[in-house]
Design a protein around this motif. Structure first.
Motif, PDB file in Angstrom:
ATOM      1  N   ILE A  63       0.813  -1.210   0.000  1.00 63.71           N
ATOM      2  CA  ILE A  63       0.000   0.000   0.000  1.00 63.71           C
ATOM      3  C   ILE A  63       0.853   1.269   0.000  1.00 63.71           C
ATOM      4  CG2 ILE A  63      -0.279   0.297   2.509  1.00 63.71           C
ATOM      5  CD1 ILE A  63      -3.292   0.798   1.911  1.00 63.71           C
ATOM      6  N   LEU A  64       2.021   1.200   0.622  1.00 62.24           N
ATOM      7  CA  LEU A  64       2.901   2.365   0.628  1.00 62.24           C
ATOM      8  C   LEU A  64       3.474   2.621  -0.764  1.00 62.24           C
ATOM      9  CD1 LEU A  64       4.715   1.667   3.994  1.00 62.24           C
ATOM     10  CD2 LEU A  64       2.985   3.393   3.551  1.00 62.24           C
ATOM     11  N   ALA A  83      -4.008  -2.357  -2.664  1.00 62.68           N
ATOM     12  CA  ALA A  83      -2.835  -1.537  -2.343  1.00 62.68           C
ATOM     13  C   ALA A  83      -2.678  -0.378  -3.313  1.00 62.68           C
ATOM     14  CB  ALA A  83      -1.578  -2.406  -2.357  1.00 62.68           C
ATOM     15  N   LEU A  84      -3.085  -0.586  -4.566  1.00 66.91           N
ATOM     16  CA  LEU A  84      -3.035   0.495  -5.548  1.00 66.91           C
ATOM     17  C   LEU A  84      -4.260   1.390  -5.462  1.00 66.91           C
ATOM     18  CD1 LEU A  84      -1.795  -1.518  -8.675  1.00 66.91           C
ATOM     19  CD2 LEU A  84      -0.422  -0.204  -7.044  1.00 66.91           C
ATOM     20  N   GLY A 142      -1.065   6.358   2.238  1.00 67.22           N
ATOM     21  CA  GLY A 142      -0.570   4.984   2.220  1.00 67.22           C
ATOM     22  C   GLY A 142      -0.070   4.533   3.576  1.00 67.22           C
ATOM     23  N   VAL A 143       0.693   5.408   4.266  1.00 64.61           N
ATOM     24  CA  VAL A 143       1.214   5.072   5.593  1.00 64.61           C
ATOM     25  C   VAL A 143       0.073   4.796   6.562  1.00 64.61           C
ATOM     26  CG1 VAL A 143       2.412   6.001   7.620  1.00 64.61           C
ATOM     27  CG2 VAL A 143       3.407   6.305   5.346  1.00 64.61           C
ATOM     28  N   ARG A 160      -4.105  -1.601   8.277  1.00 61.89           N
ATOM     29  CA  ARG A 160      -4.075  -3.010   7.885  1.00 61.89           C
ATOM     30  C   ARG A 160      -3.097  -3.809   8.732  1.00 61.89           C
ATOM     31  NH1 ARG A 160      -7.108   0.595   5.213  1.00 61.89           N
ATOM     32  NH2 ARG A 160      -8.862  -0.620   4.447  1.00 61.89           N
ATOM     33  N   ILE A 161      -1.940  -3.221   9.065  1.00 57.42           N
ATOM     34  CA  ILE A 161      -1.005  -3.899   9.967  1.00 57.42           C
ATOM     35  C   ILE A 161      -1.695  -4.181  11.299  1.00 57.42           C
ATOM     36  CG2 ILE A 161       1.112  -3.602  11.331  1.00 57.42           C
ATOM     37  CD1 ILE A 161       2.265  -2.039   8.955  1.00 57.42           C
TER      38      ILE A 161
END
Length: 513
Positions: free
Chosen positions: A65-66, A116-117, A401-402, A408-409
């Motif tokens: 994702i980043l 992720a995109l 993204g972060v 998600r993490i």
């Protein structure tokens, strides 16, 4: 970079396309939680299999994702956003046709690559396209609509699950994604950061993907092999080393996917810590609440989905309003009170024992869901606005993204760690429940072996009907005990998020127009 008014034609099309694409991903997540009992039965999946079905998507999403955010800044936010939607549609179709657990896990990974995109692109498009003085209102609108649609996911999932059509949870994404692609292609202009010259951080992506996978695998192995096992030590140790390597790569790399200088902004750091703790509690709490309702309390999957409607109503009424107030007065107070209120709701839910089923909903689950929903309604828009407005527009895709990666993490760790703990809590409670049942050691081992299936545990066929009934009751009581512990841990995580806001969030660090 030219921006447009939120109420303009261009602004409206941007909002519609980003809401549709984001809702597609969020519906998938919430609806899937509700149909897990049907999926578990249909594919003969264990409790550990369920956590992998959830985590396969989250792992790929987290790892990439980043890079997705950075690619949008570099190559064009609309272009990367559309590519993500297309891959997500392909992954969804493949998941819908998956014949077994293994292939479903593989296709969930493809969905994760698309997500992720896609996911960072939605907020990045809004932040870079909408006038700065309306950005909080736009994000509040996005939060309200995506959350409303998202919370419709459990109702949709429940209806499909009860009808034996759980695969349609994946198929429903296809028309939504196609319409979003058409709108983007015809109505939304390309936006890119002309000053961005950074390359891709492949080493960072590999390190975080393998690190998270190893840590997740280690925790998911604990119920099967025990804590004191070389597989657990090797997986957790290797995973932590890889995550440390990721930090070093980001610190020394020329083009890091997670620029560490962003975290020198104490408000950005605090908002992301809040995100991590709050969403870890949210993910685990909602997962076990749904399993409890369907597998123990006697709710149908549709009834389970409908129980979240109060949450939806609160989001409709409050989220946009909270975003506008945060624009005017700053987000700090909202980000203290909101998570604390959400934690209180999870704590209230932890005290619900065996109930009389859906008829008792209003006096059992409803008060906790109401308080929890109120807290989240005051948190979502101000939190997103704080993250996006505490950095320069140049880093909008990366910041999105972060923050999404940390969400998600948090879910990965919550699913892995609290999933493993739930099995241990369930096993411990079950041993106490069957202590006074007249079973020999071998029979007790057969009963306890089912603990890995959590609420789907079934009394082994070797027992007579009377013993089966006793064992089934023991399974229910044990799951409720495990559920209570998980909900209290989830509440603690939400309270910890509120503490992060007290310590780190500063209104002065957030841009106002």
């Amino acid at each position: 970079m030219a921006t447009v008014a939120l109420g303009s034609k261009a602004g409206k099309w941007i909002m519609v396309s980003t809401i549709m694409a984001s809702a597609m991903a969020f519906i998938d997540a919430t609806a899937l939680n509700v149909v897990l009992p049907s999926l578990q039965k249909s594919l003969n999946a264990s409790g550990t299999d369920l956590f992998w079905i959830l985590n396969a998507y989250l792992l790929m999403l987290t790892a990439l994702i980043l890079i997705g955010g950075s690619l949008g800044d570099k190559l064009g936010r609309k272009k990367v956003f559309m590519a993500g939607i297309f891959l997500f549609i392909l992954g969804s179709a493949a998941c819908g046709f998956a014949p077994g657990v293994t292939l479903l896990i593989v296709f969930r990974m493809l969905q994760g690559i698309g997500g992720a995109l896609m996911i960072p692109g939605s907020l990045s498009l809004i932040s870079s396209s909408i006038n700065p003085n309306e950005r909080g209102k736009a994000i509040g609108t996005w939060s309200a609509f995506t959350t409303v649609v998202t919370m419709g996911g459990p109702v949709l999932g429940g209806a499909f699950g009860d009808a034996g059509l759980w695969r349609y949870i994946f198929f429903i994404n296809i028309p939504i994604g196609i319409v979003a692609l058409i709108i983007l292609a015809k109505q939304v202009k390309e936006i890119r950061d002309e000053n961005s010259k950074q390359g891709l951080d492949i080493a960072g992506a590999v390190a975080i993907a393998l690190g998270l996978a190893a840590v997740t695998f280690g925790f998911l192995r604990i119920p099967a092999v025990g804590l004191n096992n070389w597989q657990v030590y090797a997986s957790l140790g290797g995973g932590l080393l890889l995550l440390l390597a990721f930090i070093i790569i980001e610190k020394k790399g020329r083009h890091p996917m997670m620029p560490l200088q962003l975290f020198t902004n104490i408000t950005f750091s605090g908002a992301n810590l809040l995100t991590f703790f709050l969403y870890a509690g949210l993910g685990a709490g909602m997962l076990f609440l749904g399993l409890n309702m369907v597998q123990v309390q006697g709710y149908s999957q549709l009834q389970s989905g409908l129980t979240f409607l109060p949450f939806t109503v609160l989001m409709i009424v409050i989220a946009r309003f909270a975003g506008a107030l945060a624009d005017k007065h700053g987000p700090r107070l909202f980000l203290i009170v909101g998570p604390a209120c959400a934690g209180a709701g999870l704590l209230i839910l932890s005290f619900v024992k065996q109930t009389a089923g859906p008829a008792a909903y209003w006096t059992t689950f409803f008060p906790g869901i109401l308080v929890f929903g109120l807290g989240m309604s005051f948190t979502v828009a101000p939190l997103t606005a704080a993250v996006m407005s505490s950095v320069s527009d140049h880093f909008s895709g990366t910041a999105s993204g972060v923050n999404n990666a940390l969400t998600r993490i948090a879910n990965v760790f919550a699913n892995a760690i609290l999933g493993a703990l739930a099995v241990l809590f369930f096993s411990g409670a079950l041993q106490g429940e069957i202590k006074n049942v007249k079973l020999n050691d071998k029979q007790k081992q057969l009963v306890i072996k089912q603990a890995v299936n959590l609420g789907n545990a079934k009394a082994p066929e070797v027992f007579n009907e009377q013993d089966k009934a006793t064992i089934a009751k023991a399974y229910k009581e044990s799951f409720i005990a495990a559920y209570a512990n998980i909900m209290r841990i989830s509440a603690g995580l939400a309270f910890l998020g509120a503490i992060m806001s007290v310590m780190f969030i500063r209104n002065s660090a957030v841009k106002k127009g």
